[in-house]
Design an enzyme around this catalytic site. Structure first.
Site, PDB file in Angstrom:
ATOM      1  N   ASP A   1       0.849  -1.196   0.000  1.00 15.62           N
ATOM      2  CA  ASP A   1       0.000   0.000   0.000  1.00 15.62           C
ATOM      3  C   ASP A   1       0.880   1.241   0.000  1.00 15.62           C
ATOM      4  O   ASP A   1       1.676   1.459   0.918  1.00 15.62           O
ATOM      5  CB  ASP A   1      -0.868   0.005   1.270  1.00 15.62           C
ATOM      6  CG  ASP A   1      -1.801   1.211   1.305  1.00 15.62           C
ATOM      7  OD1 ASP A   1      -2.881   1.129   0.700  1.00 15.62           O
ATOM      8  OD2 ASP A   1      -1.431   2.236   1.925  1.00 15.62           O
TER       9      ASP A   1
ATOM     10  N   HIS B   1      -7.552   9.490  -2.237  1.00 14.02           N
ATOM     11  CA  HIS B   1      -7.012   9.454  -0.861  1.00 14.02           C
ATOM     12  C   HIS B   1      -7.932  10.164   0.125  1.00 14.02           C
ATOM     13  O   HIS B   1      -7.993   9.819   1.303  1.00 14.02           O
ATOM     14  CB  HIS B   1      -5.631  10.127  -0.866  1.00 14.02           C
ATOM     15  CG  HIS B   1      -4.723   9.687   0.236  1.00 14.02           C
ATOM     16  ND1 HIS B   1      -3.371   9.579   0.083  1.00 14.02           N
ATOM     17  CD2 HIS B   1      -4.951   9.326   1.511  1.00 14.02           C
ATOM     18  CE1 HIS B   1      -2.816   9.179   1.213  1.00 14.02           C
ATOM     19  NE2 HIS B   1      -3.751   9.023   2.108  1.00 14.02           N
TER      20      HIS B   1
ATOM     21  N   LYS C   1      -2.589   5.932  -4.342  1.00 15.51           N
ATOM     22  CA  LYS C   1      -3.705   6.861  -4.078  1.00 15.51           C
ATOM     23  C   LYS C   1      -3.422   8.241  -4.662  1.00 15.51           C
ATOM     24  O   LYS C   1      -2.276   8.706  -4.625  1.00 15.51           O
ATOM     25  CB  LYS C   1      -3.918   7.026  -2.564  1.00 15.51           C
ATOM     26  CG  LYS C   1      -3.921   5.726  -1.791  1.00 15.51           C
ATOM     27  CD  LYS C   1      -4.141   5.927  -0.294  1.00 15.51           C
ATOM     28  CE  LYS C   1      -3.836   4.647   0.461  1.00 15.51           C
ATOM     29  NZ  LYS C   1      -2.456   4.536   0.933  1.00 15.51           N
TER      30      LYS C   1
ATOM     31  N   TYR D   1       3.170   9.579   0.203  1.00 17.64           N
ATOM     32  CA  TYR D   1       4.243   8.939   0.979  1.00 17.64           C
ATOM     33  C   TYR D   1       5.634   9.150   0.355  1.00 17.64           C
ATOM     34  O   TYR D   1       6.650   8.818   0.966  1.00 17.64           O
ATOM     35  CB  TYR D   1       3.990   7.429   1.141  1.00 17.64           C
ATOM     36  CG  TYR D   1       2.630   7.073   1.702  1.00 17.64           C
ATOM     37  CD1 TYR D   1       1.855   8.011   2.377  1.00 17.64           C
ATOM     38  CD2 TYR D   1       2.109   5.794   1.566  1.00 17.64           C
ATOM     39  CE1 TYR D   1       0.600   7.694   2.867  1.00 17.64           C
ATOM     40  CE2 TYR D   1       0.864   5.470   2.063  1.00 17.64           C
ATOM     41  CZ  TYR D   1       0.099   6.426   2.708  1.00 17.64           C
ATOM     42  OH  TYR D   1      -1.136   6.100   3.196  1.00 17.64           O
TER      43      TYR D   1
HETATM   44  P1  NAP Z   1      -0.007   0.948  11.957  1.00 20.94           P
HETATM   45  O1  NAP Z   1       0.251  -0.004  10.874  1.00 20.94           O
HETATM   46  O2  NAP Z   1      -1.130   0.725  12.900  1.00 20.94           O
HETATM   47  O3  NAP Z   1       1.279   1.130  12.862  1.00 20.94           O
HETATM   48  C1  NAP Z   1       2.562   1.268  12.322  1.00 20.94           C
HETATM   49  C2  NAP Z   1       3.524   1.491  13.502  1.00 20.94           C
HETATM   50  O4  NAP Z   1       3.527   0.317  14.324  1.00 20.94           O
HETATM   51  C3  NAP Z   1       4.947   1.759  13.102  1.00 20.94           C
HETATM   52  O5  NAP Z   1       5.422   2.776  13.959  1.00 20.94           O
HETATM   53  C4  NAP Z   1       5.659   0.442  13.382  1.00 20.94           C
HETATM   54  O6  NAP Z   1       6.980   0.714  13.774  1.00 20.94           O
HETATM   55  C5  NAP Z   1       4.845  -0.159  14.503  1.00 20.94           C
HETATM   56  N1  NAP Z   1       4.731  -1.640  14.402  1.00 20.94           N
HETATM   57  C6  NAP Z   1       4.600  -2.386  13.291  1.00 20.94           C
HETATM   58  N2  NAP Z   1       4.505  -3.690  13.587  1.00 20.94           N
HETATM   59  C7  NAP Z   1       4.554  -3.770  14.936  1.00 20.94           C
HETATM   60  C8  NAP Z   1       4.519  -4.856  15.825  1.00 20.94           C
HETATM   61  N3  NAP Z   1       4.395  -6.117  15.396  1.00 20.94           N
HETATM   62  N4  NAP Z   1       4.596  -4.592  17.160  1.00 20.94           N
HETATM   63  C9  NAP Z   1       4.704  -3.313  17.620  1.00 20.94           C
HETATM   64  N5  NAP Z   1       4.769  -2.234  16.802  1.00 20.94           N
HETATM   65  C10 NAP Z   1       4.694  -2.460  15.465  1.00 20.94           C
HETATM   66  O7  NAP Z   1      -0.207   2.449  11.407  1.00 20.94           O
HETATM   67  P2  NAP Z   1      -0.003   3.252  10.063  1.00 20.94           P
HETATM   68  O8  NAP Z   1       1.343   3.068   9.484  1.00 20.94           O
HETATM   69  O9  NAP Z   1      -0.415   4.630  10.379  1.00 20.94           O
HETATM   70  O10 NAP Z   1      -1.069   2.606   9.080  1.00 20.94           O
HETATM   71  C11 NAP Z   1      -0.748   1.501   8.271  1.00 20.94           C
HETATM   72  C12 NAP Z   1      -0.702   1.895   6.799  1.00 20.94           C
HETATM   73  O11 NAP Z   1      -1.979   2.388   6.386  1.00 20.94           O
HETATM   74  C13 NAP Z   1       0.236   3.054   6.463  1.00 20.94           C
HETATM   75  O12 NAP Z   1       1.574   2.688   6.459  1.00 20.94           O
HETATM   76  C14 NAP Z   1      -0.312   3.461   5.117  1.00 20.94           C
HETATM   77  O13 NAP Z   1       0.118   2.567   4.101  1.00 20.94           O
HETATM   78  C15 NAP Z   1      -1.819   3.342   5.363  1.00 20.94           C
HETATM   79  N6  NAP Z   1      -2.446   4.614   5.829  1.00 20.94           N
HETATM   80  C16 NAP Z   1      -3.406   5.156   5.020  1.00 20.94           C
HETATM   81  C17 NAP Z   1      -4.010   6.345   5.381  1.00 20.94           C
HETATM   82  C18 NAP Z   1      -5.049   6.933   4.474  1.00 20.94           C
HETATM   83  O14 NAP Z   1      -5.409   8.112   4.649  1.00 20.94           O
HETATM   84  N7  NAP Z   1      -5.575   6.190   3.538  1.00 20.94           N
HETATM   85  C19 NAP Z   1      -3.662   7.001   6.576  1.00 20.94           C
HETATM   86  C20 NAP Z   1      -2.700   6.398   7.400  1.00 20.94           C
HETATM   87  C21 NAP Z   1      -2.108   5.203   7.015  1.00 20.94           C
HETATM   88  P3  NAP Z   1       8.279   0.086  13.001  1.00 20.94           P
HETATM   89  O15 NAP Z   1       8.229   0.501  11.564  1.00 20.94           O
HETATM   90  O16 NAP Z   1       9.405   0.692  13.754  1.00 20.94           O
HETATM   91  O17 NAP Z   1       8.164  -1.404  13.191  1.00 20.94           O
END
Ligand code: NAP
Length: 323
Positions: free
Chosen positions: A48, A115, A82, A53
């Site tokens: 994704d 997005h 997106k 990004y």
């Molecule tokens: P998330 O996946 O809930 O959390 C990511 C965070 O959790 C990172 O800081 C990561 O750190 C840590 N992490 C990952 N695996 C872990 C584990 N097993 N144990 C503990 N911590 C862990 O949040 P997100 O990145 O905000 O959301 C996921 C994805 O959704 C994004 O990367 C993006 O692709 C997409 N997104 C889309 C939108 C939108 O508007 N459509 C908005 C936000 C996000 P490390 O990297 O240090 O492991």
């Protein structure tokens, strides 16, 4: 590791979408190349990304290398990108997708999302005459041109989805939104079930590394709630982790997939990358998923706010902001 044990969800047009993907927000620079290589080698077949990004070129370069080495085939991957707010209007969206494809070094993406439903020229400079119906017409054109296998929305509210489902030629196939234990999005889930739309959750782990982001004009693009409780510390999640000898992250991800929702946890850490996809060697019961959903939080806890569109007529969070 084989990716064969990751359940595949089928979009309404028959396109197959792996239920676990790699999120890539905050993955930039040369680090991105190692991360994408590790992900494919760890069994990820779904990535994704987004223009926002600024990592499409690293993803594209790495995928091209992996295709050339015979490590992966294009047709086995599911790539989402997106169009950001300055790219969603129908007069600019084709150029936006073509630019993304160039950076990704691909002929098509598997899923292209608007997005955010609010069109701007650049941050803060709204195009108030562009409605979600117009955005959808632009996406339908790209679908007809076969530049993307599927089209969908991100951060659209239920009312905006209903409006599109009244005028569509191509139905909405996917909806990506913030969804986690403390923001369960039940109304959105009901609506998507009714219209056969597959949901992708973002911030399933509570986005512990999230930060506020400032746009090119110096104004906040999005702001994140500070000091929110983390679902990784939820007592029921921790109890199930103990019971199944899994981590809290694995419980959260598996429970979400069990609800029929795609997850895209982001990590750049190779061990967590394996951890986040190895979630199908144990069974979690419906009663246990229900128990997780019956947590003690009485109010939904949104982590991501988008101040740059707060005064836009298509602000998807207007109702929530007024609460
Ligand atoms: P998330 O996946 O809930 O959390 C990511 C965070 O959790 C990172 O800081 C990561 O750190 C840590 N992490 C990952 N695996 C872990 C584990 N097993 N144990 C503990 N911590 C862990 O949040 P997100 O990145 O905000 O959301 C996921 C994805 O959704 C994004 O990367 C993006 O692709 C997409 N997104 C889309 C939108 C939108 O508007 N459509 C908005 C936000 C996000 P490390 O990297 O240090 O492991």
């Amino acid at each position: 590791m084989s990716s064969s044990n990751v359940p595949i969800f089928t979009l309404s047009n028959g396109v197959r979408m792996p239920s676990v993907g790699l999120g890539t927000w905050q993955m930039t620079g040369d680090q991105g190349k190692t991360v994408i290589r590790n992900a494919i080698l760890s069994g990820y077949r779904h990535i994704d990304t987004a223009t926002l990004y600024q990592n499409e070129d690293q993803i594209g370069d790495t995928l091209a290398e992996l295709f050339a080495e015979g490590v992966a085939k294009r047709e086995d991957l599911f790539i989402t990108t997106k169009a950001f707010c300055h790219e969603v209007a129908p007069d600019v969206i084709e150029e936006a997708l073509r630019s993304s494809l160039k950076r990704l070094r691909l002929d098509y993406v598997d899923l292209y999302l608007a997005h955010i439903p609010a069109a701007t020229k650049e941050c803060g400079n709204h195009r108030t005459n562009v409605k979600v119906e117009d955005i959808w017409r632009g996406l339908e054109k790209l679908y007809d041109m076969k530049l993307t296998k599927a089209i969908g929305v991100s951060n659209f509210n239920e009312n905006q989805i209903e409006r599109i489902m009244k005028i569509h030629k191509v139905p909405i196939q996917a909806s990506q939104l913030e969804l986690h234990l403390y923001l369960p999005q039940k109304a959105h889930r009901e609506l998507c079930k009714k219209h056969n739309i597959i949901i992708t959750a973002y911030a399933t782990l509570g986005s512990p590394g999230r930060m506020s982001v400032v746009g090119a004009d110096g104004n906040p693009l999005f702001e994140s709630t500070k000091n929110a409780a983390s679902e990784l510390n939820d007592k029921n999640v921790k109890a199930l982790a103990l019971k199944y000898n899994k981590t809290p992250a694995q419980i959260l991800l598996r429970a979400t997939v069990e609800m029929g929702i795609v997850v895209i946890p982001k990590t750049t850490n190779p061990d967590r990358m394996k951890e986040n996809i190895n979630i199908f060697d144990f069974n979690i019961s419906k009663a246990e998923v229900n128990l997780l959903e019956a947590h003690e939080k009485s109010k939904p806890e949104r982590l991501f706010w988008w101040p740059n569109v707060a005064d836009h007529p298509e602000d998807p969070f207007a109702v929530e902001r007024s609460k």
